[in-house]
Design a protein around this motif. Structure first.
Motif, PDB file in Angstrom:
ATOM      1  N   GLY A  45       0.819  -1.217   0.000  1.00 42.13           N
ATOM      2  CA  GLY A  45       0.000   0.000   0.000  1.00 42.13           C
ATOM      3  C   GLY A  45       0.847   1.259   0.000  1.00 42.13           C
ATOM      4  O   GLY A  45       0.656   2.146  -0.838  1.00 42.13           O
ATOM      5  N   VAL A  46       1.806   1.342   0.922  1.00 38.01           N
ATOM      6  CA  VAL A  46       2.568   2.602   1.022  1.00 38.01           C
ATOM      7  C   VAL A  46       3.575   2.768  -0.122  1.00 38.01           C
ATOM      8  O   VAL A  46       3.830   3.889  -0.562  1.00 38.01           O
ATOM      9  CB  VAL A  46       3.253   2.768   2.406  1.00 38.01           C
ATOM     10  CG1 VAL A  46       2.229   2.829   3.520  1.00 38.01           C
ATOM     11  CG2 VAL A  46       4.278   1.682   2.677  1.00 38.01           C
ATOM     12  N   GLU A  47       4.127   1.645  -0.624  1.00 40.85           N
ATOM     13  CA  GLU A  47       5.080   1.776  -1.744  1.00 40.85           C
ATOM     14  C   GLU A  47       4.345   2.254  -3.000  1.00 40.85           C
ATOM     15  O   GLU A  47       4.788   3.181  -3.687  1.00 40.85           O
ATOM     16  CB  GLU A  47       5.797   0.444  -2.012  1.00 40.85           C
ATOM     17  CG  GLU A  47       6.843   0.117  -0.945  1.00 40.85           C
ATOM     18  CD  GLU A  47       7.709  -1.099  -1.296  1.00 40.85           C
ATOM     19  OE1 GLU A  47       7.571  -1.673  -2.392  1.00 40.85           O
ATOM     20  OE2 GLU A  47       8.540  -1.476  -0.439  1.00 40.85           O
ATOM     21  N   LEU A  48       3.212   1.628  -3.302  1.00 38.54           N
ATOM     22  CA  LEU A  48       2.516   2.014  -4.538  1.00 38.54           C
ATOM     23  C   LEU A  48       1.805   3.356  -4.398  1.00 38.54           C
ATOM     24  O   LEU A  48       1.656   4.096  -5.373  1.00 38.54           O
ATOM     25  CB  LEU A  48       1.595   0.887  -4.993  1.00 38.54           C
ATOM     26  CG  LEU A  48       2.418  -0.311  -5.497  1.00 38.54           C
ATOM     27  CD1 LEU A  48       1.576  -1.552  -5.657  1.00 38.54           C
ATOM     28  CD2 LEU A  48       3.129   0.014  -6.808  1.00 38.54           C
ATOM     29  N   ALA A  49       1.424   3.711  -3.170  1.00 34.61           N
ATOM     30  CA  ALA A  49       0.871   5.053  -2.931  1.00 34.61           C
ATOM     31  C   ALA A  49       1.950   6.078  -3.279  1.00 34.61           C
ATOM     32  O   ALA A  49       1.680   7.107  -3.913  1.00 34.61           O
ATOM     33  CB  ALA A  49       0.447   5.205  -1.479  1.00 34.61           C
ATOM     34  N   SER A  50       3.190   5.800  -2.890  1.00 35.74           N
ATOM     35  CA  SER A  50       4.297   6.724  -3.183  1.00 35.74           C
ATOM     36  C   SER A  50       4.487   6.866  -4.685  1.00 35.74           C
ATOM     37  O   SER A  50       4.633   7.971  -5.205  1.00 35.74           O
ATOM     38  CB  SER A  50       5.603   6.215  -2.564  1.00 35.74           C
ATOM     39  OG  SER A  50       5.450   6.058  -1.184  1.00 35.74           O
ATOM     40  N   VAL A  51       4.504   5.723  -5.385  1.00 36.88           N
ATOM     41  CA  VAL A  51       4.695   5.755  -6.847  1.00 36.88           C
ATOM     42  C   VAL A  51       3.695   6.723  -7.480  1.00 36.88           C
ATOM     43  O   VAL A  51       4.074   7.630  -8.221  1.00 36.88           O
ATOM     44  CB  VAL A  51       4.516   4.340  -7.456  1.00 36.88           C
ATOM     45  CG1 VAL A  51       4.331   4.391  -8.977  1.00 36.88           C
ATOM     46  CG2 VAL A  51       5.701   3.455  -7.102  1.00 36.88           C
ATOM     47  N   TYR A  52       2.417   6.527  -7.183  1.00 38.86           N
ATOM     48  CA  TYR A  52       1.397   7.308  -7.898  1.00 38.86           C
ATOM     49  C   TYR A  52       1.255   8.734  -7.377  1.00 38.86           C
ATOM     50  O   TYR A  52       1.064   9.662  -8.160  1.00 38.86           O
ATOM     51  CB  TYR A  52       0.076   6.524  -7.935  1.00 38.86           C
ATOM     52  CG  TYR A  52       0.195   5.448  -8.991  1.00 38.86           C
ATOM     53  CD1 TYR A  52       0.172   5.803 -10.336  1.00 38.86           C
ATOM     54  CD2 TYR A  52       0.450   4.134  -8.663  1.00 38.86           C
ATOM     55  CE1 TYR A  52       0.355   4.862 -11.323  1.00 38.86           C
ATOM     56  CE2 TYR A  52       0.643   3.169  -9.649  1.00 38.86           C
ATOM     57  CZ  TYR A  52       0.590   3.547 -10.977  1.00 38.86           C
ATOM     58  OH  TYR A  52       0.797   2.618 -11.960  1.00 38.86           O
ATOM     59  N   ALA A  53       1.381   8.923  -6.060  1.00 40.59           N
ATOM     60  CA  ALA A  53       1.236  10.294  -5.526  1.00 40.59           C
ATOM     61  C   ALA A  53       2.357  11.189  -6.058  1.00 40.59           C
ATOM     62  O   ALA A  53       2.139  12.364  -6.345  1.00 40.59           O
ATOM     63  CB  ALA A  53       1.254  10.260  -4.011  1.00 40.59           C
ATOM     64  N   ARG A  54       3.562  10.636  -6.214  1.00 42.63           N
ATOM     65  CA  ARG A  54       4.691  11.460  -6.678  1.00 42.63           C
ATOM     66  C   ARG A  54       4.477  12.007  -8.084  1.00 42.63           C
ATOM     67  O   ARG A  54       5.058  13.008  -8.463  1.00 42.63           O
ATOM     68  CB  ARG A  54       5.972  10.621  -6.680  1.00 42.63           C
ATOM     69  CG  ARG A  54       6.536  10.366  -5.322  1.00 42.63           C
ATOM     70  CD  ARG A  54       7.632   9.332  -5.469  1.00 42.63           C
ATOM     71  NE  ARG A  54       8.122   8.863  -4.195  1.00 42.63           N
ATOM     72  CZ  ARG A  54       8.862   7.768  -4.076  1.00 42.63           C
ATOM     73  NH1 ARG A  54       9.188   7.052  -5.140  1.00 42.63           N
ATOM     74  NH2 ARG A  54       9.285   7.400  -2.895  1.00 42.63           N
ATOM     75  N   ILE A  55       3.658  11.319  -8.885  1.00 32.85           N
ATOM     76  CA  ILE A  55       3.445  11.812 -10.261  1.00 32.85           C
ATOM     77  C   ILE A  55       2.107  12.538 -10.382  1.00 32.85           C
ATOM     78  O   ILE A  55       1.635  12.819 -11.476  1.00 32.85           O
ATOM     79  CB  ILE A  55       3.589  10.679 -11.309  1.00 32.85           C
ATOM     80  CG1 ILE A  55       2.625   9.516 -11.030  1.00 32.85           C
ATOM     81  CG2 ILE A  55       5.022  10.192 -11.358  1.00 32.85           C
ATOM     82  CD1 ILE A  55       2.621   8.437 -12.104  1.00 32.85           C
ATOM     83  N   GLY A  56       1.484  12.792  -9.235  1.00 22.69           N
ATOM     84  CA  GLY A  56       0.300  13.656  -9.246  1.00 22.69           C
ATOM     85  C   GLY A  56      -1.040  12.956  -9.170  1.00 22.69           C
ATOM     86  O   GLY A  56      -2.073  13.611  -9.249  1.00 22.69           O
TER      87      GLY A  56
END
Ligand code: FAD
Ligand code: NAD
Length: 468
Positions: free
Chosen positions: A187-198
């Motif tokens: 959850g937190v790794e993939l949240a980071s992936v997508y949140a970082r690109i907006g």
């Protein structure tokens, strides 16, 4: 005659391929059976490696957008993400690794069978590939069939709008919004992936903390860092249902006040854990016992109730981690060889590849309290580290937990830059019983992120920090 082997590994993930190589090194004739057309299992194809590739790309993007200016780096034109290239590069990284595994199998003279393995009895395995069947005879078998994403009642994964980590690593276009069920590692790794690109990301977590199995201070600090990426974090919230509502995902959850709330997003990523995968192995034919939770039951030698059949990795108890599977692959080959290998399950490090990274080994503060074990804590913040300031990576801390009597290191918990690499030194310290004093008296290169450890050990030993 041709299809007779000393050891047959079923599954080519980190457990299976590592074990197969170790077994050939020990002189055995080895076969590796994999149902997919590429080797490497979850980790290489749809897990560790592609996730880290996307995490790295998005961290570069995020830094370019948020930090370059402060470094004095300017560029003309607008910063943008080519989503197709972003996924293509990730696919390239995966291909390099799977190609590397084919090379390793050839080099080690391991016979690879592509197809679904299923037992006929305890010494025979049928491998079915598109209607073509091979029959393998083995003196020993090692079940290394890994795990698959699990779900919760009311959530029907359709792989279109209600997706797992696998689909999330290969989306056709950048989503505008994503709901993630589960604030664990995926959850937190993939949240980071997508949140970082907006992408507008919401995490719904059942417990009152992110990454709840780790030391609670890590979860708290991670929540603060992720909130800076505009990730909405809903704790103590229980998902009731998730459904594809035609072009969208609709999720309903019970919030912390007991109210039912409904939200929608482009996708709903289900990250509530993984289940051991033994479907189609036909374990009954071999007589192998499975526990109620679906895991293959093994003894300390990783041997099932059928003496010539072993099991390793995600399919058995223990943390679902690639390095644990690898260690067990080596272990099992050496056990079959009559050796007495050892795995210290208490000292398998856990890492979360967010930024800052999270890494830990040994007991958490909560565990020590629960067991009534006396400890002293030394905690050094990265905001006081010269190295961290130089790279503008000042979020986080190193916390070491030490026994007051002899200075034995009981646990090390880090959230900070390159924590994944910094933790390795603490694993060595704990495995070889170096005391906190032993750890602060050795030399640490300056300026490095690992220096924070020295200060934390000093503090846990009753001395003040001396570095910046
Ligand atoms: P797997 O890697 O799952 O491999 C099992 C293989 O067996 C599969 O290829 C499967 O196709 C094959 N198989 C199954 N049944 C049969 C059959 N009947 N016949 C033939 N073949 C069969 N761990 C980390 O340590 N670090 C990380 O950074 C990390 N990141 C992750 C990120 C994601 C998104 C995910 C999902 C997982 C991550 N993990 C990570 C966990 C890691 O991937 C697993 O712990 C690891 O892959 C387990 O290895 P394994 O060999 O037990 O099984
Ligand atoms: P996880 O067990 O780490 O986290 C699942 C989370 O979902 C938990 O926090 C749990 O409280 C929550 N949850 C469960 N039911 C819920 C509900 N109804 N509503 C809201 N939240 C709910 O599992 P995961 O993140 O799916 O990862 C699976 C496995 O993959 C893990 O065992 C992990 O070790 C491995 N993995 C490791 C890494 C890594 O090492 N960096 C990365 C990814 C995955």
């Amino acid at each position: 005659m041709e299809n007779q082997y000393d050891v047959v590994f079923i599954g080519s993930g980190p457990g299976g391929y590592t074990g197969a190589i170790r077994a050939t090194q020990l002189g055995y004739k080895v076969a590796l059976v994999e149902k997919y057309s590429t080797l490497g299992g979850t980790c290489t194809n749809v897990g560790c490696i592609p996730a880290k590739a996307l995490l790295d790309s998005t961290e570069h993007f995020h830094q370019a957008r948020e930090q370059f200016k402060t470094h004095g780096i300017n560029f003309s034109g607008e910063l943008s993400l080519d989503f197709t290239q972003f996924i293509t590069r990730k696919n390239g990284v995966v291909s390099q690794n799977t190609a590397g595994l084919i090379y390793l199998m050839k080099k080690n003279k391991i016979d690879v069978y592509q197809g679904l393995g299923s037992f006929i009895d305890k010494t025979h395995l049928k491998v079915n590939s598109d209607g073509k069947e091979s029959l393998l005879t083995g003196k020993y078998f090692v079940i290394a069939t890994g795990s698959k994403p699990s779900s919760i009642p009311g959530v029907n994964i359709d792989k279109k709008r209600i997706i797992t980590s696998t689909e999330s690593l290969s989306l056709p276009a950048q989503p505008k919004s994503m709901i993630i069920i589960g604030g664990g590692v995926i959850g937190v790794e993939l949240a980071s992936v997508y949140a970082r690109i907006g992408t507008n990301v919401t995490i719904i977590e059942y417990t009152d903390s992110l990454i709840p199995t780790m030391d609670r201070e890590l979860g708290k600090a991670l929540s603060k860092s992720l909130a800076k990426l505009n990730i909405k974090i809903l704790l103590s919230s229980k998902v009731q249902s998730a459904a594809n509502s035609g072009g969208h995902a609709t999720v309903s959850y019970l919030d912390k006040d007991g109210k039912i709330v409904e939200i929608t997003a482009d996708y709903c990523l289900v990250a509530v854990g993984r289940r051991a995968y033994t479907d189609s192995l036909n374990l009954q034919a071999a007589g192998v016992e499975i526990a109620k939770n679906g895991k293959v039951v093994v003894n300390k030698q990783l041997q099932t109730n059928v003496p010539n059949i072993y099991a390793i990795g995600d399919v058995i108890e223990g943390p679902m981690l690639a390095h644990k599977a690898e260690d067990e692959g080596t272990f099992v080959a050496e056990v079959i060889n009559g050796q007495k290998p050892h795995i210290n399950y208490k000292l398998i490090p856990g890492v979360v590849y967010t930024w800052p990274e999270v890494a830990a080994v040994g007991a958490t503060e909560e565990e020590l309290k629960e067991q009534g074990i006396e400890y002293r804590s030394g905690k050094f913040p990265y905001s006081a580290s010269a190295r961290a300031r130089a790279s503008m990576d000042t979020d986080g801390f190193v916390k070491v937990l030490v026994s007051p009597k002899y200075g034995e290191v009981l646990g090390v918990h880090i959230i900070g830059p390159r924590a994944a690499d910094v933790i390795a030194q603490s694993v060595v310290a704990m495995e070889y019983e170096v005391t906190a004093e032993g750890m602060f008296r050795i030399s640490y290169a300056h300026p490095t992120y690992s220096e924070a450890l020295k200060d934390a050990y000093l503090m846990a030993s009753g001395q003040g920090a001396i570095n910046i």
